[in-house]
Each structure stands twice: as C-alpha cells, then as structure tokens.
Design a protein around this motif. Sequence first.
Motif, PDB file in Angstrom:
ATOM      1  N   LYS A  34       0.825  -1.209   0.000  1.00  0.00           N
ATOM      2  CA  LYS A  34       0.000   0.000   0.000  1.00  0.00           C
ATOM      3  C   LYS A  34       0.862   1.262   0.000  1.00  0.00           C
ATOM      4  N   LYS A  35       1.950   1.230   0.773  1.00  0.00           N
ATOM      5  CA  LYS A  35       2.837   2.389   0.829  1.00  0.00           C
ATOM      6  C   LYS A  35       3.506   2.637  -0.516  1.00  0.00           C
ATOM      7  N   ILE A  36       3.915   1.537  -1.174  1.00  0.00           N
ATOM      8  CA  ILE A  36       4.590   1.662  -2.463  1.00  0.00           C
ATOM      9  C   ILE A  36       3.631   2.211  -3.511  1.00  0.00           C
ATOM     10  N   ARG A  37       2.387   1.717  -3.479  1.00  0.00           N
ATOM     11  CA  ARG A  37       1.402   2.153  -4.462  1.00  0.00           C
ATOM     12  C   ARG A  37       1.002   3.607  -4.274  1.00  0.00           C
ATOM     13  N   LYS A  38       1.057   4.080  -3.061  1.00  0.00           N
ATOM     14  CA  LYS A  38       0.685   5.469  -2.802  1.00  0.00           C
ATOM     15  C   LYS A  38       1.706   6.437  -3.375  1.00  0.00           C
ATOM     16  N   VAL A  39       2.963   5.993  -3.436  1.00  0.00           N
ATOM     17  CA  VAL A  39       4.035   6.857  -3.927  1.00  0.00           C
ATOM     18  C   VAL A  39       4.073   6.789  -5.452  1.00  0.00           C
ATOM     19  N   GLN A  40       3.605   7.823  -6.105  1.00  0.00           N
ATOM     20  CA  GLN A  40       3.622   7.888  -7.561  1.00  0.00           C
ATOM     21  C   GLN A  40       4.887   8.601  -8.022  1.00  0.00           C
ATOM     22  N   PRO A  41       5.663   7.971  -8.903  1.00  0.00           N
ATOM     23  CA  PRO A  41       6.904   8.610  -9.369  1.00  0.00           C
ATOM     24  C   PRO A  41       6.597   9.860 -10.177  1.00  0.00           C
ATOM     25  N   SER A  42       7.473  10.839 -10.091  1.00  0.00           N
ATOM     26  CA  SER A  42       7.319  12.070 -10.859  1.00  0.00           C
ATOM     27  C   SER A  42       7.651  11.799 -12.320  1.00  0.00           C
ATOM     28  N   SER A  43       7.331  12.743 -13.182  1.00  0.00           N
ATOM     29  CA  SER A  43       7.623  12.588 -14.606  1.00  0.00           C
ATOM     30  C   SER A  43       9.129  12.505 -14.839  1.00  0.00           C
ATOM     31  N   GLN A  44       9.911  13.264 -14.034  1.00  0.00           N
ATOM     32  CA  GLN A  44      11.376  13.212 -14.167  1.00  0.00           C
ATOM     33  C   GLN A  44      11.914  11.837 -13.785  1.00  0.00           C
ATOM     34  N   GLU A  45      11.335  11.241 -12.740  1.00  0.00           N
ATOM     35  CA  GLU A  45      11.776   9.909 -12.320  1.00  0.00           C
ATOM     36  C   GLU A  45      11.428   8.852 -13.371  1.00  0.00           C
ATOM     37  N   LEU A  46      10.255   8.988 -13.963  1.00  0.00           N
ATOM     38  CA  LEU A  46       9.858   8.047 -15.008  1.00  0.00           C
ATOM     39  C   LEU A  46      10.775   8.164 -16.227  1.00  0.00           C
ATOM     40  N   VAL A  47      11.065   9.384 -16.629  1.00  0.00           N
ATOM     41  CA  VAL A  47      11.938   9.607 -17.790  1.00  0.00           C
ATOM     42  C   VAL A  47      13.335   9.057 -17.514  1.00  0.00           C
ATOM     43  N   GLY A  48      13.850   9.326 -16.311  1.00  0.00           N
ATOM     44  CA  GLY A  48      15.175   8.809 -15.942  1.00  0.00           C
ATOM     45  C   GLY A  48      15.218   7.294 -15.990  1.00  0.00           C
ATOM     46  N   GLY A  49      14.158   6.655 -15.496  1.00  0.00           N
ATOM     47  CA  GLY A  49      14.080   5.192 -15.526  1.00  0.00           C
ATOM     48  C   GLY A  49      13.990   4.649 -16.939  1.00  0.00           C
ATOM     49  N   ILE A  50      13.198   5.309 -17.785  1.00  0.00           N
ATOM     50  CA  ILE A  50      13.048   4.868 -19.179  1.00  0.00           C
ATOM     51  C   ILE A  50      14.369   4.953 -19.918  1.00  0.00           C
ATOM     52  N   LEU A  51      15.064   6.078 -19.779  1.00  0.00           N
ATOM     53  CA  LEU A  51      16.345   6.259 -20.479  1.00  0.00           C
ATOM     54  C   LEU A  51      17.415   5.296 -19.969  1.00  0.00           C
ATOM     55  N   ALA A  52      17.232   4.819 -18.718  1.00  0.00           N
ATOM     56  CA  ALA A  52      18.170   3.844 -18.166  1.00  0.00           C
ATOM     57  C   ALA A  52      17.795   2.414 -18.539  1.00  0.00           C
ATOM     58  N   GLY A  53      16.685   2.274 -19.268  1.00  0.00           N
ATOM     59  CA  GLY A  53      16.252   0.937 -19.684  1.00  0.00           C
ATOM     60  C   GLY A  53      15.498   0.180 -18.623  1.00  0.00           C
ATOM     61  N   ASN A  54      14.936   0.894 -17.642  1.00  0.00           N
ATOM     62  CA  ASN A  54      14.180   0.247 -16.571  1.00  0.00           C
ATOM     63  C   ASN A  54      12.796  -0.133 -17.085  1.00  0.00           C
ATOM     64  N   ILE A  55      12.507  -1.442 -17.109  1.00  0.00           N
ATOM     65  CA  ILE A  55      11.239  -1.932 -17.653  1.00  0.00           C
ATOM     66  C   ILE A  55      10.056  -1.511 -16.793  1.00  0.00           C
ATOM     67  N   THR A  56      10.267  -1.464 -15.465  1.00  0.00           N
ATOM     68  CA  THR A  56       9.180  -1.056 -14.567  1.00  0.00           C
ATOM     69  C   THR A  56       8.767   0.386 -14.852  1.00  0.00           C
ATOM     70  N   ALA A  57       9.748   1.273 -15.009  1.00  0.00           N
ATOM     71  CA  ALA A  57       9.453   2.673 -15.317  1.00  0.00           C
ATOM     72  C   ALA A  57       8.764   2.788 -16.669  1.00  0.00           C
ATOM     73  N   LEU A  58       9.197   1.996 -17.643  1.00  0.00           N
ATOM     74  CA  LEU A  58       8.583   2.011 -18.973  1.00  0.00           C
ATOM     75  C   LEU A  58       7.123   1.567 -18.896  1.00  0.00           C
ATOM     76  N   SER A  59       6.867   0.498 -18.162  1.00  0.00           N
ATOM     77  CA  SER A  59       5.506  -0.024 -18.028  1.00  0.00           C
ATOM     78  C   SER A  59       4.587   0.983 -17.344  1.00  0.00           C
ATOM     79  N   ARG A  60       5.107   1.637 -16.295  1.00  0.00           N
ATOM     80  CA  ARG A  60       4.291   2.626 -15.574  1.00  0.00           C
ATOM     81  C   ARG A  60       4.004   3.838 -16.454  1.00  0.00           C
ATOM     82  N   ALA A  61       4.976   4.212 -17.265  1.00  0.00           N
ATOM     83  CA  ALA A  61       4.785   5.351 -18.162  1.00  0.00           C
ATOM     84  C   ALA A  61       3.746   5.025 -19.237  1.00  0.00           C
ATOM     85  N   ILE A  62       3.773   3.814 -19.756  1.00  0.00           N
ATOM     86  CA  ILE A  62       2.790   3.402 -20.767  1.00  0.00           C
ATOM     87  C   ILE A  62       1.388   3.390 -20.160  1.00  0.00           C
TER      88      ILE A  62
END
Length: 364
Positions: A34-62
């Motif tokens: 529940k704590k993890i789900r409440k914390v929504q990553p910012s757009s900068q965090e999502l972009v950083g994860g995507i450019l690093a090839g993080n699949i979780t960040a990519l999936s959340r962004a999609i």
Amino acid sequence: MVLSNKKNHPSALHEKPGISPPEIISPIAVENIKKIRKVQPSSQELVGGILAGNITALSRAITLVESTNSNHLAKANEVINACLPHANKSVRIGVTGVPGVGKSTFIEAFGKYLTSLGKKVAVLAVDPSSTISHGSILGDKTRMEELVKDENAFIRPSASGETLGGVARKTRETITLCEAAGFDTIIIETVGVGQSETAVHSMVDFFLLLKISGAGDELQGIKRGIMEMADAIVINKADGDNIRKANLAKLEFNRALHLFPAKKSGWIPTTATCSAITHEGISDVWKTIEQFLELTKENNYFFEKRKEQNQYWMLETINEQLKLNFYNHPQIHQLLDSTKKAVQNDETSPFAAAKLLLEKYFKF
C-alpha cells in the motif's frame, strides 16, 4: 463371551483437533504494498528510468499514457516530450492477418530470432475488446511464453477499445517510450479484424501481412485493400502436409500483387512462406525487411514517410481532442439526452440535430 463397550471407542469419523493454519497474506506485506502504491513517481523519475532501460518505469509510463483520466494527461505529455529526443532510432514493423493465422506464434519466433542477433525487441500487442463487457483478455504474454522470458524483449498487451482496425488509441506514443528505452525493433501486432489497417500502416516502416493457405481469402484481401498496403506477404504454417498448399498460395498471392500500382517507395512487395513452429523461413523475413530498409533509406522515402506519419498523428490527435472536449462539455452533456430523444421520435433529423449541437458548442 464379553461384549466390548462401543462407547469407549471413538467413531471412524472422529477428527482430532489440528493446528490452525497461518494467515495466507502477511499484514506487513499488505501495508508495504500500500505504501509503495501510494508513492507515484514524478515525470522526471519516469523519464530517468526509461532512459536507463528500466522496464518497470517504462511499463508505468505506458499505463500513464493509456490512462483516460484527464488528470494524467499533463504528466503523460511531459514524459513523452522528454523522451522524444531519444526516440526515432528503431525499425517499426506492423504485423497483421486474420484471427487464427498465427500472429502471436510468428512474432515469438521472429522476436527470438532478432534477439539472437543482438536486437532489443518491443512487442506492442493489441487485444480485441468485447463490445458487451468492454474487457480484454490481454493474454499475449501467455502465448509468447519463450519471448517473454528473454531479457532483450518487452511485450506490452493493450486493449483495442473502440478503435477501428485493432490499434490501441495510444500505441503511437507507446512507440516513442519504447524507443527511448533502447528498443531498436518495435513490432506492432493488430487484432486482424480486416476492417481498417490504415492506423497501423501509418505508424510503421514495414507492413507485414500474414496469410495461411486454403483460407480462400485472396479476393477478400484484395477487396479490403490490405494487400495494397502490404510490403510483404508471408504464408504462415508452411510445415508438414501443408508445405505444398503454402507454396501454391504463395504463387497465387504473387500473381495478385501484380494487379496493384507501383509503390511510392520503389519497393516491389514480396511473397514468402514460413513456419513459426519449425522456424523455417523466419530469417528470410528479416532479410527482406533489411533489403526494404536499405532501399527506402537510399531513396529517402523512409525519412519522408516518417515526417508524413508525424503530421498524420498530429491531425488525428487534434480530432480526438476536439471529440473529447465536445462530449465532456457540461452544457452539451445536458442537451445531448434531449436531442437524442428528439431524433428517436423523428421530431428532427440526425443531421439537423448534429448541426444544432455543434453551433451551440462553438457559442459556449
């Protein structure tokens, strides 16, 4: 003779008290989730994860991009705009065909071959949505059980919703995100309903049409115009006793292709056979795509087509946004029900009612 006292012996159905089973779900784990789900990553965090090839960040962004929640739109646009400079470095391949032609099996075999060459493959599989429940199975990961385990592959099933032709509403934006994440080959699988393949054709570089022998759909393919858009026709399931039929179908489709005018790209569409089960002919499909890319990049058609596609999707986005704004307008929402009843009762024509609503909308 002394009879035994039955009261001293328990019944065969007697159950001894056991140990209480532990809780199936840990309360601590539930709280952590529940704590993890409440914390929504910012757009900068999502972009950083995507450019690093993080699949979780990519999936959340999609998921964010596909959301119909108006509150997510601004954040999704920020992510897309930040990823755009890192996109446009992939080969986009559209795969279509009637249901049962073996699209998922072919894509898995084709994707595994590409990853063996060192490619990073993203599969955007569009699943049909029910017109009754509006739900989708989204079972492409289950059907591509080998490819889904490949670390150089990413499979993302999406619901087609009400989109004609089986292309998800946000597939175009998803391509941008996958390219920014480092995937150099994007495969888009359509529903294959045979209604309108224009949408997928307008977002890919190479359009592949899968067929099967003996289906009797050669003329239907011509009538629908799908064959005219195809850059290659591949007869799938060319294995076992079906090899001869597949070769005959290849000749028939090859003759049919001569009925169409020459393509702007200068490319002459090809026909081939393959088996997604035995992997026979899979490598030849990729060689054909490489030849197409070499030709279209030399004559500059590849880059001109990309520019035209960008323009097309800009206009499509405008049309979509205007439609959403119209139906979500509070005054129009109130007038719509009464206007519908007037049309149903033949008090006004559908065209006059539409004109009236649009005139009022532009006055608001």
